[in-house]
Scaffold this motif. Structure first.
Motif, short mmCIF file in Angstrom:
data_model
loop_
_atom_site.label_atom_id
_atom_site.label_comp_id
_atom_site.label_asym_id
_atom_site.label_seq_id
_atom_site.Cartn_x
_atom_site.Cartn_y
_atom_site.Cartn_z
N HIS A 547 36.14 41.96 36.29
CA HIS A 547 36.44 41.89 34.86
C HIS A 547 37.78 41.21 34.61
O HIS A 547 37.97 40.53 33.60
CB HIS A 547 36.45 43.30 34.26
N LEU A 548 38.73 41.38 35.54
CA LEU A 548 40.04 40.77 35.35
C LEU A 548 39.95 39.24 35.43
O LEU A 548 40.71 38.53 34.76
CB LEU A 548 41.01 41.28 36.42
N LEU A 549 39.02 38.73 36.21
CA LEU A 549 38.84 37.29 36.33
C LEU A 549 37.94 36.72 35.24
O LEU A 549 37.77 35.50 35.15
CB LEU A 549 38.25 36.95 37.70
N SER A 550 37.37 37.59 34.42
CA SER A 550 36.41 37.18 33.40
C SER A 550 37.08 36.99 32.05
O SER A 550 38.19 37.49 31.81
CB SER A 550 35.30 38.24 33.28
N PRO A 551 36.42 36.29 31.13
CA PRO A 551 36.97 36.13 29.77
C PRO A 551 37.13 37.49 29.09
O PRO A 551 36.46 38.47 29.43
CB PRO A 551 35.91 35.28 29.06
N LEU A 552 38.01 37.55 28.10
CA LEU A 552 38.31 38.80 27.42
C LEU A 552 37.06 39.44 26.83
O LEU A 552 36.91 40.67 26.87
CB LEU A 552 39.35 38.54 26.31
N ARG A 553 36.15 38.64 26.31
CA ARG A 553 34.96 39.20 25.67
C ARG A 553 34.07 39.94 26.67
O ARG A 553 33.24 40.77 26.28
CB ARG A 553 34.16 38.09 25.00
N GLU A 554 34.23 39.66 27.96
CA GLU A 554 33.41 40.32 28.98
C GLU A 554 34.09 41.57 29.55
O GLU A 554 33.48 42.28 30.35
CB GLU A 554 33.09 39.34 30.11
N ARG A 555 35.32 41.82 29.17
CA ARG A 555 35.99 43.03 29.65
C ARG A 555 35.55 44.22 28.81
O ARG A 555 35.48 44.13 27.58
CB ARG A 555 37.51 42.87 29.55
N PRO A 556 35.28 45.36 29.43
CA PRO A 556 34.84 46.53 28.66
C PRO A 556 35.92 46.99 27.68
O PRO A 556 37.09 47.09 28.04
CB PRO A 556 34.60 47.60 29.73
N LYS A 557 35.50 47.25 26.46
CA LYS A 557 36.44 47.76 25.45
C LYS A 557 36.68 49.25 25.64
O LYS A 557 37.74 49.77 25.28
CB LYS A 557 35.92 47.46 24.05
N GLN A 558 35.68 49.94 26.17
CA GLN A 558 35.81 51.35 26.50
C GLN A 558 35.12 51.58 27.84
O GLN A 558 34.07 51.00 28.12
CB GLN A 558 35.16 52.24 25.44
N PHE A 559 35.72 52.41 28.67
CA PHE A 559 35.10 52.76 29.94
C PHE A 559 35.68 54.08 30.41
O PHE A 559 36.66 54.59 29.85
CB PHE A 559 35.32 51.66 30.99
N TYR A 560 35.07 54.64 31.43
CA TYR A 560 35.49 55.96 31.92
C TYR A 560 36.10 55.85 33.31
O TYR A 560 35.60 55.12 34.17
CB TYR A 560 34.29 56.92 31.95
N ILE A 561 37.21 56.56 33.50
CA ILE A 561 37.94 56.56 34.76
C ILE A 561 38.15 58.01 35.20
O ILE A 561 38.41 58.89 34.37
CB ILE A 561 39.30 55.85 34.61
N GLY A 562 38.08 58.26 36.48
CA GLY A 562 38.31 59.60 37.01
C GLY A 562 37.48 59.87 38.23
O GLY A 562 37.88 60.60 39.13
N ASN A 563 36.28 59.28 38.27
CA ASN A 563 35.45 59.40 39.46
C ASN A 563 35.83 58.27 40.42
O ASN A 563 36.01 57.13 40.01
CB ASN A 563 33.97 59.30 39.09
N ARG A 564 35.93 58.59 41.71
CA ARG A 564 36.45 57.62 42.68
C ARG A 564 35.36 56.80 43.37
O ARG A 564 35.65 56.10 44.35
CB ARG A 564 37.31 58.34 43.71
N GLU A 565 34.13 56.87 42.88
CA GLU A 565 33.06 56.09 43.51
C GLU A 565 33.34 54.60 43.28
O GLU A 565 33.60 54.16 42.16
CB GLU A 565 31.71 56.48 42.93
N TYR A 566 33.26 53.83 44.35
CA TYR A 566 33.69 52.43 44.34
C TYR A 566 32.51 51.49 44.17
O TYR A 566 31.40 51.75 44.65
CB TYR A 566 34.40 52.12 45.66
N ASN A 567 32.76 50.39 43.47
CA ASN A 567 31.78 49.32 43.30
C ASN A 567 32.22 48.13 44.15
O ASN A 567 33.12 47.39 43.77
CB ASN A 567 31.71 48.92 41.82
#
Length: 673
Positions: A547-567
């Motif tokens: 997402h950091l390398l993607s255009p702003l429109r492709e970055r999530p406006k809301q997301f959840y953090i706290g679970n450590r499962e990795y992608n």
């Protein structure tokens, strides 16, 4: 409508009368109210826990032995949780349960790091999570809970039951989150429940105080005193209204909290409290010994001053003022349990820590052809900012007598300056930096990088009254205020801890004098191992590197953090809502995800051209192994190969400090019940 309501009331009344005699009806009512109250209280106090399954731990950073890792995890630095004793902490139960507050499942659920099957050790006799150590209060002889450096600077990624330990990485615990169900609020509720629930108190007192009535009564008074400390702090530097942006897990407004504690709480100056609405992620620590300037805004340069300032923010008890709020001028000034030797030990230990290495057997094999393309892209698009920019060691100018201020600082302690290893260039006294090579950190103005400016703006614009320290002085920002205080405090701590003057240059950190730089900017650091440090940007507002390398429109406006499962495809944490996670809303000031943009649109924060999907994939593949010497030849040579960087200098005083800290723990075994 009224007829319908009246009919319902009469029906309820008839049911009430049909329940039997009055005493029975009121008994039913009492039971119902008590049950409803209990269930409501249970729901209100339910811990907000992440559910994780970890079968095996894999350590991804090389450079450390098991002994060094243990040392980093549990060496104390002299911080406290408002006087919370170690024995109390490990024996508290959850508010409405007999389960221990510090059980592995609970602590892991709040984001702390617990190794499956771990056992007590000399440095961790209470078998607590990473970063929760202990120290001895010299006045009372009591063992206090100590929040170590590792609590915030050890990360873990989870993937299909595997825990990938990232030593020196970004933690995701919720130590400063005062939301209902989080660790700190549940701790406070546990203390209250222990005091008011006779059965809970009896079990707690049996474990901590034994059967002696006088000892148990004294314990109760001490617990009430601790509760009073909590109340006092929450009404001042810890007041929730000062922190309107939820920090969630893995973030804290570090500079804002340090400033509120130091200039408001420790100096007893409530007018100095400021709203701290710019939470940032905990920065990762490998290679920071190479940096000339540290912190997200790059405002300071010296290891010891940085560490003492951090410890004050993490509630290291310190005597700065008397009961009337006046600055102490006696020997009592600076009286503290801040552990300079422990800090020196940890600082030296960190210098040998390597970045984490991508585990192909767990997260997937590297496409070396794609990574080679990514290497070329990185050198073209990213290295100009992220470097590393290697320069020759500095000759830091120092003041050699009263009135000198060669670096135009707001305050200089010329005696501390001259306590270093001094040489002269002409008439100018200098400290020769002991590093062979320094990594120079560029500052990028917020108007250029375009990322959320709140942290940098608050640092530059918030003002604190430091006139208690220097009478008549004008209000200052946090960095300058810390310089004014630490120029007086650190030398006093050296004196109180009997640090030999010949060792001060070493304890300061590589013979670097304490300086402050004020910039409305952020520093772009080198990115070795960055794949293992989600979420991204200084405020954790972008969940993955993709997402950091993607255009702003492709970055999530809301997301959840706290679970450590990795992608492992996008290089970041999963972002769907799960138990224990918090919602990161990028529309909130301080949480913005703008800036650092690769786009063809001329807009604020544009740093490079739009990257195609193939180019993004190539960059991600390279970032997995950037600088990893195991892949350098496979990539046709990697100019960022970290095995070719200069090694850290090592000093005998660091080893001695580590030995002293270990022996102190060994000679004062914890009274674990």
């Amino acid at each position: 409508m009224l007829n319908w309501v009246w009919g319902l009331v009469k029906a309820i009344w008839q049911v009430w009368l049909a329940l039997g005699p009055r005493w029975l009806r009121y008994s039913f009512l009492g039971i119902a109210l008590i049950t409803a109250g209990y269930l409501g209280l249970k729901a209100f106090l339910k811990p907000n826990l992440t559910i994780e399954t970890v079968n095996q731990v894999h350590y991804l950073n090389k450079g450390w032995t098991d002994e060094q890792r243990e040392r980093f995890y549990f060496t104390p630095q002299g911080t406290e949780l408002l006087g919370l004793e170690y024995d109390w902490f490990i024996n508290l139960e959850l508010p409405l349960s007999k389960d221990l507050l510090t059980s592995p499942d609970n602590m892991r659920g709040w984001g702390f790091i617990v190794t499956p099957g771990q056992q007590p050790t000399t440095l961790n006799p209470g078998n607590l999570p990473v970063g929760l150590g202990r120290h001895i209060d010299p006045k009372s002889g009591k063992e206090r809970l100590d929040l170590t450096c590792a609590m915030c600077h050890t990360g873990e990624l989870h993937y299909q039951g595997n825990a990938l330990r990232i030593d020196g990485g970004q933690a995701v615990q919720s130590i400063s989150n005062a939301k209902r169900g989080e660790f700190i609020t549940t701790l406070a509720a546990s203390v209250v429940a222990t005091l008011i629930n006779p059965s809970k108190w009896s079990r707690f007192a049996d474990r901590v105080a034994g059967q002696d009535p006088a000892t148990r009564n004294q314990l109760r008074k001490q617990i009430w005193g601790f509760l009073g400390n909590i109340k006092q702090f929450v009404s001042g530097a810890g007041a929730p209204k000062l922190y309107p942006v939820e920090e969630g897990r893995g973030r804290t407004d570090a500079v804002g909290r340090i400033a509120n504690v130091v200039f408001g709480y420790d100096l007893d100056e409530p007018a100095n409290y400021r709203v701290a609405n710019a939470p940032v992620s905990y920065p990762f620590l490998w290679d920071i010994w190479r940096f000339d300037w540290v912190q997200y805004t790059g405002f300071t340069n010296q290891a010891m001053a940085r560490n003492v300032g951090e410890s004050l923010g993490v509630l290291a008890p310190i005597k700065l003022v008397n009961d009337e709020g006046e600055l102490l001028t006696s020997e009592e000034f600076g009286e503290s349990v801040i552990d300079l030797a422990g800090m020196h030990c940890v600082e030296g230990t960190l210098r040998s820590l390597e970045p984490p290495r991508w585990p192909e057997a767990i997260l997937g094999n590297i496409d070396t052809q794609l990574a080679t393309q990514g290497k070329d892209l990185f050198l073209d698009q990213c290295q100009a900012c992220h470097g590393p920019h290697k320069v020759q060691p500095y000759q830091w100018k120092v003041a050699s007598k009263p009135g000198e201020n060669p670096d135009k600082q707001i305050d200089v302690n010329w005696q501390w300056d001259m306590d270093g290893d001094i040489t002269f260039v002409g008439q100018q006294a200098v400290r020769e930096d002991w590093r062979e090579v320094i990594w120079a950190m560029p500052w990028v103005k917020t108007s250029v990088i375009g990322t959320d400016p709140t942290a940098a703006d608050n640092y530059m614009d918030h003002r604190y009254d430091g006139s208690k320290i220097i009478p008549g002085s004008a209000p200052v920002n946090a960095g300058d205020g810390l310089q004014i205080l630490l120029n007086r405090l650190v030398p006093k701590l050296y004196q109180d801890n009997n640090i030999d003057k010949a060792l001060i240059a070493d304890y300061d950190g590589l013979n670097v004098p304490f300086r402050i730089a004020n910039m409305r900017a952020y520093k772009p650091r080198p990115l070795h191992g960055v794949w293992a440090t989600p979420p991204f940007l200084h405020n954790g507002s972008v969940p993955t590197l993709y997402h950091l390398l993607s255009p702003l429109r492709e970055r999530p406006k809301q997301f959840y953090i706290g679970n450590r499962e990795y992608n492992p495809d996008h290089l970041g944490f999963i972002t769907e809502q799960r138990p224990g996670s918090f919602k990161h809303d990028t529309s909130i000031k301080g949480n913005g995800n703008q800036g650092h943009l690769f786009t063809d649109i001329d807009m604020p924060g544009r740093i490079g051209r739009l990257l195609s999907m193939q180019e993004r994939a190539a960059l991600l593949e390279y970032l997995k192994v950037m600088g990893n010497p195991e892949f350098s030849d496979k990539l046709g040579g990697d100019p960022l190969d970290w095995s070719k960087y200069t090694q850290a200098p090592q000093f005998g005083s660091e080893q001695q400090a580590c030995l002293d800290s270990f022996n102190a723990a060994k000679n004062n075994p914890a009274k674990v019940h």
